[in-house]
Design a protein around this motif. Sequence first.
Motif, mmCIF file in Angstrom:
data_model
loop_
_atom_site.group_PDB
_atom_site.id
_atom_site.type_symbol
_atom_site.label_atom_id
_atom_site.label_comp_id
_atom_site.label_asym_id
_atom_site.label_seq_id
_atom_site.Cartn_x
_atom_site.Cartn_y
_atom_site.Cartn_z
ATOM 1 N N GLU A 1 43.582 136.346 -9.450
ATOM 2 C CA GLU A 1 44.122 135.149 -9.332
ATOM 3 C C GLU A 1 44.885 135.092 -8.218
ATOM 4 O OE1 GLU A 1 46.051 132.909 -12.104
ATOM 5 O OE2 GLU A 1 44.169 132.552 -13.428
ATOM 6 N N PRO A 2 45.262 134.063 -7.409
ATOM 7 C CA PRO A 2 44.475 133.182 -7.354
ATOM 8 C C PRO A 2 42.883 133.105 -7.162
ATOM 9 C CG PRO A 2 46.120 132.753 -5.613
ATOM 10 C CD PRO A 2 46.018 134.087 -6.313
ATOM 11 N N ALA B 1 38.481 127.660 -7.234
ATOM 12 C CA ALA B 1 39.689 128.399 -7.334
ATOM 13 C C ALA B 1 39.789 129.252 -6.167
ATOM 14 C CB ALA B 1 39.860 129.200 -8.547
ATOM 15 N N GLU B 2 38.711 130.021 -5.893
ATOM 16 C CA GLU B 2 38.630 130.813 -4.726
ATOM 17 C C GLU B 2 39.044 129.961 -3.328
ATOM 18 O OE1 GLU B 2 38.245 134.163 -4.086
ATOM 19 O OE2 GLU B 2 38.431 134.624 -6.286
ATOM 20 N N LYS B 3 38.619 128.704 -3.286
ATOM 21 C CA LYS B 3 39.022 127.744 -1.848
ATOM 22 C C LYS B 3 40.418 127.548 -2.019
ATOM 23 C CE LYS B 3 34.549 125.495 -1.636
ATOM 24 N NZ LYS B 3 34.063 123.994 -2.118
ATOM 25 N N ILE B 4 41.200 127.295 -3.332
ATOM 26 C CA ILE B 4 42.486 127.070 -3.369
ATOM 27 C C ILE B 4 43.208 128.472 -2.865
ATOM 28 C CG2 ILE B 4 44.381 126.623 -5.091
ATOM 29 C CD1 ILE B 4 42.348 125.124 -6.891
ATOM 30 N N ARG B 5 42.611 129.651 -3.238
ATOM 31 C CA ARG B 5 43.530 130.750 -2.930
ATOM 32 C C ARG B 5 43.204 130.809 -1.113
ATOM 33 N NH1 ARG B 5 43.497 136.419 -4.660
ATOM 34 N NH2 ARG B 5 43.928 137.874 -2.776
ATOM 35 N N ARG C 1 44.537 128.303 -11.689
ATOM 36 C CA ARG C 1 44.329 128.832 -12.754
ATOM 37 C C ARG C 1 43.713 127.755 -13.993
ATOM 38 N NH1 ARG C 1 49.888 130.825 -13.619
ATOM 39 N NH2 ARG C 1 49.077 132.397 -12.232
ATOM 40 N N ARG C 2 44.173 126.837 -13.689
ATOM 41 C CA ARG C 2 43.500 125.761 -15.014
ATOM 42 C C ARG C 2 41.985 125.877 -14.885
ATOM 43 N NH1 ARG C 2 42.110 124.726 -18.467
ATOM 44 N NH2 ARG C 2 41.959 122.877 -20.027
ATOM 45 N N GLN C 3 41.455 125.932 -13.584
ATOM 46 C CA GLN C 3 40.069 126.012 -13.366
ATOM 47 C C GLN C 3 39.393 127.396 -13.921
ATOM 48 O OE1 GLN C 3 38.527 123.418 -12.515
ATOM 49 N NE2 GLN C 3 36.469 124.178 -12.058
ATOM 50 N N GLN D 1 36.822 127.764 -17.016
ATOM 51 C CA GLN D 1 35.359 128.433 -16.292
ATOM 52 C C GLN D 1 35.063 129.839 -16.683
ATOM 53 O OE1 GLN D 1 32.991 126.126 -15.347
ATOM 54 N NE2 GLN D 1 34.681 124.546 -15.842
ATOM 55 N N VAL D 2 36.116 130.690 -16.579
ATOM 56 C CA VAL D 2 35.605 132.153 -16.709
ATOM 57 C C VAL D 2 36.469 132.930 -17.864
ATOM 58 C CG1 VAL D 2 35.866 134.356 -15.509
ATOM 59 C CG2 VAL D 2 35.575 132.254 -14.261
ATOM 60 N N ILE D 3 37.760 132.827 -18.166
ATOM 61 C CA ILE D 3 38.640 133.452 -19.026
ATOM 62 C C ILE D 3 38.322 133.083 -20.413
ATOM 63 C CG2 ILE D 3 40.826 134.385 -19.868
ATOM 64 C CD1 ILE D 3 41.660 134.068 -16.965
#
Length: 241
Positions: A47-48, A54-58, A82-84, A88-90
């Motif tokens: 994260e991010p 989320a990688e684009k947000i990072r 984080r929401r995404q 999607q993953v966690i």
Amino acid sequence: MTTQRSRPPRGLFITLEGIEGCGKSTQARLLGEYLRSQGLVTVETREPGGTPLAEKIRSAMLDRADEPVAAETEAFLVFAARRQHVAQVIEPALARGAVVLCDRFSDSTLAYQGYARGLNVSLLERLNRLASHAVTPDLTLLFDLPVATGLARRRSAAETNRLDRESLRFHHKVRAGFLDLATRHPNRMKVVPARASKETVARAVTRIIAPMLSRVRQAMNEAAGSRTSSPRTTKARHALR
Ligand code: TMP
């Protein structure tokens, strides 16, 4: 009399935290290797980030552009990512009984945007519950070392991001914030002295993790059992590796 609902099988959610240059990413990789050698399924993520969006947000958040970024903007960016990531993953990985190793999570938001940037920590905690869907780590490893040591490691690394370049005072507040969080959550957060060699630090991590492994093996077997009894297939979503 209360009826006990059987809880769905759940893997293990481990987060790795610390100041810049504390070695958490190396330790995440070594821990992943160790867990797989023990026959466990791991998902290594960060994260991010951790999903394409989320990688684009990072990238947007850590970009070294000249435009000033407000503390609130940073907070909303990490919460959106984080929401995404959680959805999607966690959550899917935990439902499969995997061990999720996440390089930074909610404690980073409290340490960076709360303790260091000065946003209200209890407000961040409330927003974080929404962003994380109330998913809380089972264990948080806090890799602790002096700020000067961490920054010297990091600044000699090829890539530095916008936050790496903050003042020394800022990074001291981040470290103090993490240590305060560890005293507030002594069951969940374990402080790992991180100045030693990576092998020594990895041995300390293994000693902390080992007692938790039988529970996760059981969750993995239960998840495998429920998959064979149901035609529903779970899609493997691997975050980074
Ligand atoms: P790193 O994971 O490579 O250390 O870089 C991530 C950067 O993002 C790091 O400077 C800390 C920052 N960050 C926050 O400020 N808030 C957060 O909630 C998270 C997850 C990271």
